[in-house]
Write a protein that holds these residues in place. Structure first.
Motif, PDB file in Angstrom:
ATOM      1  N   SER A  55       0.814  -1.215   0.000  1.00 35.24           N
ATOM      2  CA  SER A  55       0.000   0.000   0.000  1.00 35.24           C
ATOM      3  C   SER A  55       0.850   1.268   0.000  1.00 35.24           C
ATOM      4  O   SER A  55       0.343   2.356  -0.259  1.00 35.24           O
ATOM      5  N   GLY A  56       2.136   1.127   0.329  1.00 34.81           N
ATOM      6  CA  GLY A  56       3.001   2.287   0.427  1.00 34.81           C
ATOM      7  C   GLY A  56       3.049   2.884   1.814  1.00 34.81           C
ATOM      8  O   GLY A  56       3.804   3.829   2.068  1.00 34.81           O
ATOM      9  N   VAL A  57       2.255   2.339   2.735  1.00 36.22           N
ATOM     10  CA  VAL A  57       2.229   2.857   4.109  1.00 36.22           C
ATOM     11  C   VAL A  57       3.357   2.268   4.935  1.00 36.22           C
ATOM     12  O   VAL A  57       3.852   2.900   5.863  1.00 36.22           O
ATOM     13  N   GLY A  58       3.773   1.041   4.612  1.00 35.51           N
ATOM     14  CA  GLY A  58       4.891   0.416   5.311  1.00 35.51           C
ATOM     15  C   GLY A  58       4.478  -0.835   6.061  1.00 35.51           C
ATOM     16  O   GLY A  58       3.320  -1.012   6.436  1.00 35.51           O
ATOM     17  N   ALA A  59       5.458  -1.731   6.276  1.00 37.67           N
ATOM     18  CA  ALA A  59       5.196  -2.999   6.950  1.00 37.67           C
ATOM     19  C   ALA A  59       4.691  -2.780   8.371  1.00 37.67           C
ATOM     20  O   ALA A  59       3.807  -3.510   8.854  1.00 37.67           O
ATOM     21  N   ALA A  60       5.241  -1.804   9.070  1.00 40.25           N
ATOM     22  CA  ALA A  60       4.832  -1.546  10.452  1.00 40.25           C
ATOM     23  C   ALA A  60       3.351  -1.198  10.525  1.00 40.25           C
ATOM     24  O   ALA A  60       2.625  -1.669  11.413  1.00 40.25           O
ATOM     25  N   ALA A  61       2.876  -0.372   9.587  1.00 35.72           N
ATOM     26  CA  ALA A  61       1.464   0.015   9.576  1.00 35.72           C
ATOM     27  C   ALA A  61       0.567  -1.199   9.324  1.00 35.72           C
ATOM     28  O   ALA A  61      -0.515  -1.317   9.912  1.00 35.72           O
ATOM     29  N   ALA A  66      -3.317  -5.023  11.718  1.00 30.32           N
ATOM     30  CA  ALA A  66      -3.767  -6.374  12.040  1.00 30.32           C
ATOM     31  C   ALA A  66      -3.999  -6.536  13.534  1.00 30.32           C
ATOM     32  O   ALA A  66      -4.943  -7.222  13.956  1.00 30.32           O
ATOM     33  N   VAL A  67      -3.168  -5.894  14.340  1.00 32.43           N
ATOM     34  CA  VAL A  67      -3.298  -6.009  15.796  1.00 32.43           C
ATOM     35  C   VAL A  67      -4.480  -5.191  16.304  1.00 32.43           C
ATOM     36  O   VAL A  67      -5.405  -5.712  16.939  1.00 32.43           O
ATOM     37  N   VAL A  68      -4.467  -3.887  16.036  1.00 33.31           N
ATOM     38  CA  VAL A  68      -5.456  -2.971  16.628  1.00 33.31           C
ATOM     39  C   VAL A  68      -6.828  -3.152  15.991  1.00 33.31           C
ATOM     40  O   VAL A  68      -7.833  -3.383  16.686  1.00 33.31           O
ATOM     41  N   ALA A  69      -6.880  -3.039  14.668  1.00 36.58           N
ATOM     42  CA  ALA A  69      -8.168  -3.152  13.992  1.00 36.58           C
ATOM     43  C   ALA A  69      -8.739  -4.562  14.139  1.00 36.58           C
ATOM     44  O   ALA A  69      -9.950  -4.733  14.305  1.00 36.58           O
ATOM     45  N   SER A 238       7.299  -1.926  19.709  1.00 39.05           N
ATOM     46  CA  SER A 238       6.128  -1.721  20.563  1.00 39.05           C
ATOM     47  C   SER A 238       5.105  -0.904  19.787  1.00 39.05           C
ATOM     48  O   SER A 238       5.436  -0.291  18.766  1.00 39.05           O
ATOM     49  N   LEU A 239       3.875  -0.935  20.270  1.00 38.21           N
ATOM     50  CA  LEU A 239       2.845  -0.127  19.632  1.00 38.21           C
ATOM     51  C   LEU A 239       3.044   1.340  19.988  1.00 38.21           C
ATOM     52  O   LEU A 239       3.362   1.665  21.136  1.00 38.21           O
ATOM     53  N   PRO A 240       2.857   2.237  19.034  1.00 36.37           N
ATOM     54  CA  PRO A 240       2.946   3.656  19.365  1.00 36.37           C
ATOM     55  C   PRO A 240       1.771   4.071  20.236  1.00 36.37           C
ATOM     56  O   PRO A 240       0.725   3.412  20.255  1.00 36.37           O
ATOM     57  N   ALA A 241       1.928   5.148  20.959  1.00 39.15           N
ATOM     58  CA  ALA A 241       0.829   5.670  21.781  1.00 39.15           C
ATOM     59  C   ALA A 241      -0.265   6.216  20.866  1.00 39.15           C
ATOM     60  O   ALA A 241       0.029   6.852  19.851  1.00 39.15           O
ATOM     61  N   PRO A 242      -1.513   5.945  21.199  1.00 40.18           N
ATOM     62  CA  PRO A 242      -2.592   6.454  20.344  1.00 40.18           C
ATOM     63  C   PRO A 242      -2.670   7.972  20.385  1.00 40.18           C
ATOM     64  O   PRO A 242      -2.399   8.599  21.421  1.00 40.18           O
ATOM     65  N   SER A 243      -3.024   8.558  19.268  1.00 42.84           N
ATOM     66  CA  SER A 243      -3.164  10.022  19.207  1.00 42.84           C
ATOM     67  C   SER A 243      -4.190  10.367  18.147  1.00 42.84           C
ATOM     68  O   SER A 243      -4.379   9.633  17.174  1.00 42.84           O
ATOM     69  N   LEU A 338      -0.225 -11.576  17.043  1.00 38.85           N
ATOM     70  CA  LEU A 338       0.525 -10.583  16.272  1.00 38.85           C
ATOM     71  C   LEU A 338       1.082  -9.485  17.176  1.00 38.85           C
ATOM     72  O   LEU A 338       2.149  -8.932  16.901  1.00 38.85           O
ATOM     73  N   LEU A 339       0.360  -9.171  18.259  1.00 41.68           N
ATOM     74  CA  LEU A 339       0.877  -8.214  19.229  1.00 41.68           C
ATOM     75  C   LEU A 339       2.161  -8.751  19.874  1.00 41.68           C
ATOM     76  O   LEU A 339       3.122  -8.005  20.094  1.00 41.68           O
ATOM     77  N   GLY A 340       2.189 -10.058  20.131  1.00 44.82           N
ATOM     78  CA  GLY A 340       3.405 -10.676  20.661  1.00 44.82           C
ATOM     79  C   GLY A 340       4.564 -10.568  19.695  1.00 44.82           C
ATOM     80  O   GLY A 340       5.714 -10.360  20.112  1.00 44.82           O
ATOM     81  N   VAL A 341       4.279 -10.663  18.402  1.00 49.24           N
ATOM     82  CA  VAL A 341       5.330 -10.504  17.392  1.00 49.24           C
ATOM     83  C   VAL A 341       5.912  -9.098  17.459  1.00 49.24           C
ATOM     84  O   VAL A 341       7.133  -8.893  17.361  1.00 49.24           O
ATOM     85  N   VAL A 342       5.034  -8.086  17.636  1.00 47.53           N
ATOM     86  CA  VAL A 342       5.490  -6.700  17.702  1.00 47.53           C
ATOM     87  C   VAL A 342       6.477  -6.515  18.850  1.00 47.53           C
ATOM     88  O   VAL A 342       7.520  -5.862  18.714  1.00 47.53           O
ATOM     89  N   TYR A 343       6.184  -7.085  20.004  1.00 48.88           N
ATOM     90  CA  TYR A 343       7.008  -6.854  21.194  1.00 48.88           C
ATOM     91  C   TYR A 343       8.187  -7.820  21.311  1.00 48.88           C
ATOM     92  O   TYR A 343       9.160  -7.523  22.003  1.00 48.88           O
ATOM     93  N   LEU A 344       8.108  -8.985  20.651  1.00 53.98           N
ATOM     94  CA  LEU A 344       9.119 -10.009  20.894  1.00 53.98           C
ATOM     95  C   LEU A 344       9.929 -10.430  19.669  1.00 53.98           C
ATOM     96  O   LEU A 344      10.995 -11.027  19.828  1.00 53.98           O
ATOM     97  N   ALA A 345       9.438 -10.138  18.459  1.00 58.13           N
ATOM     98  CA  ALA A 345      10.110 -10.733  17.298  1.00 58.13           C
ATOM     99  C   ALA A 345      10.283  -9.778  16.127  1.00 58.13           C
ATOM    100  O   ALA A 345      10.394 -10.224  14.988  1.00 58.13           O
ATOM    101  N   THR A 346      10.346  -8.481  16.370  1.00 57.10           N
ATOM    102  CA  THR A 346      10.512  -7.565  15.240  1.00 57.10           C
ATOM    103  C   THR A 346      11.900  -7.662  14.618  1.00 57.10           C
ATOM    104  O   THR A 346      12.071  -7.362  13.435  1.00 57.10           O
ATOM    105  N   GLY A 347      12.898  -8.100  15.392  1.00 58.36           N
ATOM    106  CA  GLY A 347      14.245  -8.258  14.834  1.00 58.36           C
ATOM    107  C   GLY A 347      14.281  -9.270  13.709  1.00 58.36           C
ATOM    108  O   GLY A 347      14.679  -8.940  12.577  1.00 58.36           O
TER     109      GLY A 347
END
Length: 553
Positions: A55-61, A66-69, A238-243, A338-347
């Protein structure tokens, strides 16, 4: 009165609030739900990353979405087994928006689109998806699959797409001007992923082929050093703070059209996915309005966390159902994994080659298309085949929402033409033994529909039917299934014209739901007498014969 209104509002609002019944049977199914959620999470990981990049937004997005929505839609949505997140169709529609308005616009677009979908659910527009014809849906799906494949061509050739170019043109340009010294390693990675994904299901269907293919190919690229290809790169741990996104009125005005298109796509895709899930799962029907409200909240939450718009994902939902999911817990577990992947396996995840994800999406695009379904549509009617082809072509060459709109318009045209062709006026013989003077009575029966598409032809036929010997016309309306204002107005003109020619008109068998419309446009006022509106055929014939008898005397 105010108490009744308040009660009604509370009753309607309660439909959209999570309740205990959402988890009915959880005590019996929780193990199956957890297993299904883990399975879907494993399948969703590479797809979330790939769709985010595509989409051009990036892998992180993609991962954040997938986690939040996925979590919000699972809790607030109207389906017990729907799995939501980034999808190929959304990636396709987001790519040109990112190119035109930049990454800074995505948060605003995502939240705005989410609000629009939420409002659509509250207003009860969930049933609207049932008006989209099957050939339009399948043509749209085929077009999306083609675009997803074409979008991966630059990554498969180890390069980036030319900025501002349409997907098809960009893919052709990349292939024609390929630098084969950098293209062959990326193509080799794509080929390895495709082979693994195609072979693994033949070995054992329970093996998650997309994730396995990505892991195997990533290890080969990392340890052999034979393939110099680009990787995903750094991901947040980690997940960014919501804003709340900064709302610039000028930006909102410029992206409003894009937000409407995204909202329409999110609503259509989510409801289609939920409808498919309802037919696959024994968990019962879904609530389309609540599903829209849940998907709207999901996109709003995703935008606040830096994600992209979300929809119900047909492929992941199907995996969820086939894996034994019975409650929303499965989709919740998928998001938590998937949230666990964000915090434990992004490397490790950041080392995945972009070409590997391109290979996953290329194979996925082929699996989106059912050859049997395409063959069935092309072998159906010519009009349905044309609708299917036109929708697919417009999806690839122009715009997704325009494709659905044009497909629906074309389908409506053919449907109305068919209804108009089946509408007819026939002169019937009077029942029973003939009597002297019956030749002066014309019994005309209206069949099918008298609406704007057929009114002129029917009115011309009625007006031309009576010959010079006819002095009474009975218009039989008991078989008329559909009548609109144009048809009623035409009927009023017919009655007036016949009466002006000295022909008595008797209308028989008006259906109750047509009475108000006919009276409103003045059909009954055009009759010579009130008693020329009768309920039964016997009454109509008896009255017509009395007119003929008086003329003979």
């Amino acid at each position: 009165m105010s108490t009744n209104v308040l009660t009604g509002v509370l009753s309607r609002t309660a439909r959209f609030v999570p309740r205990r019944s959402d988890y009915a049977g959880l005590r019996r199914s929780w193990r199956a739900d957890v297993v299904a959620g883990i399975t879907v999470g494993v399948v969703a990981l590479p797809l979330a990353l790939a769709f985010g990049i595509s989409s051009g937004v990036g892998a992180a997005a993609g991962l954040i979405t997938a986690v939040v929505a996925g979590l919000v839609a699972a809790i607030f949505g109207g389906s017990h087994v729907q799995v939501s997140g980034p999808t190929g169709a959304m990636a396709v529609i987001l790519a040109p928006i990112v190119a035109e308005h930049g990454l800074s616009s995505i948060a605003v677009v995502t939240v705005l689109a989410g609000v629009l979908v939420l409002v659509a659910g509250v207003l009860g527009l969930g049933r609207a998806v049932t008006f989209i014809p099957w050939p339009v849906i399948e043509g749209f799906t085929l077009g999306i699959a083609a675009i997803i494949f074409l979008q991966q061509v630059p990554a498969a050739f180890g390069t980036v797409a030319p900025s501002g170019a349409r997907t098809l043109n960009a893919a052709v340009d990349v292939v024609v001007n390929a630098d084969w010294s950098t293209a062959w390693p990326a193509l080799a990675v794509v080929a390895m992923v495709a082979v693994i994904m195609l072979v693994l299901p033949r070995i054992h269907r329970s093996i998650p082929e997309s994730l396995t293919a990505v892991i195997v190919v990533t290890l080969i690229v990392h340890f052999t050093g034979l393939f110099d290809v680009a990787s995903i790169g750094e991901l947040p741990s980690s997940l960014p703070a919501p804003s709340i996104p900064h709302v610039d009125p000028a930006m909102v005005k410029s992206v409003l059209g894009a937000a409407v298109a995204i909202a329409a796509l999110a609503a259509i895709e989510s409801l289609l996915s939920a409808r498919v899930a309802a037919t696959m799962s024994p968990t019962g029907p879904y609530d389309p309005d609540r599903e829209l409200a849940g998907q709207g909240l999901a996109s709003v939450a995703s935008g606040m966390f830096g994600g992209m718009p979300a929809t119900g994902a047909i492929a992941r939902t199907a995996v969820n159902v086939r894996s034994g999911a019975r409650t929303r817990v499965a989709a919740i577990v998928h998001s938590l994994l998937l949230l666990g992947v964000v915090y434990l396996a992004t490397g490790p995840v950041s080392a995945i080659p972009l070409a590997a994800l391109a290979g996953v999406l290329m194979v996925t695009s082929f699996r989106m298309v059912s050859v049997g379904t395409v063959r069935a549509i092309l072998k159906s009617t010519r009009s349905d085949a044309l609708i299917f082809v036109v929708t697919a072509i417009i999806t690839v060459t122009l715009d997704l929402i325009e494709a659905v709109q044009i497909g629906i318009v074309v389908a409506a045209f053919f449907a109305l033409r068919q209804v108009a062709q089946r509408s007819s006026v026939t002169r019937e013989p009077l029942p029973g033994d003939p009597r002297p003077g019956d030749e002066r009575i014309a019994l005309l029966s209206l069949d099918g529909a008298m609406f704007f598409g057929a009114a002129e032809r029917i009115s011309t036929t009625i007006a031309d039917h009576p010959d010079e010997s006819v002095s009474v016309v009975i218009i039989r309306m008991s078989r008329l299934g559909m009548l609109d204002a144009t048809g009623a107005h035409s009927l009023a003109e017919i009655v007036t014209e016949l009466e002006n020619r000295g022909i008595t008109v008797i209308i028989k068998g008006v259906q109750p739901d047509h009475l108000e419309l006919l009276e409103g446009v003045g059909v009954f006022d055009s009759l010579r007498h009130d008693n020329h509106l009768v309920d039964t055929l016997d009454e109509a014939i008896a009255h017509a014969r009395s007119h003929v008898e008086r003329e003979r005397i």
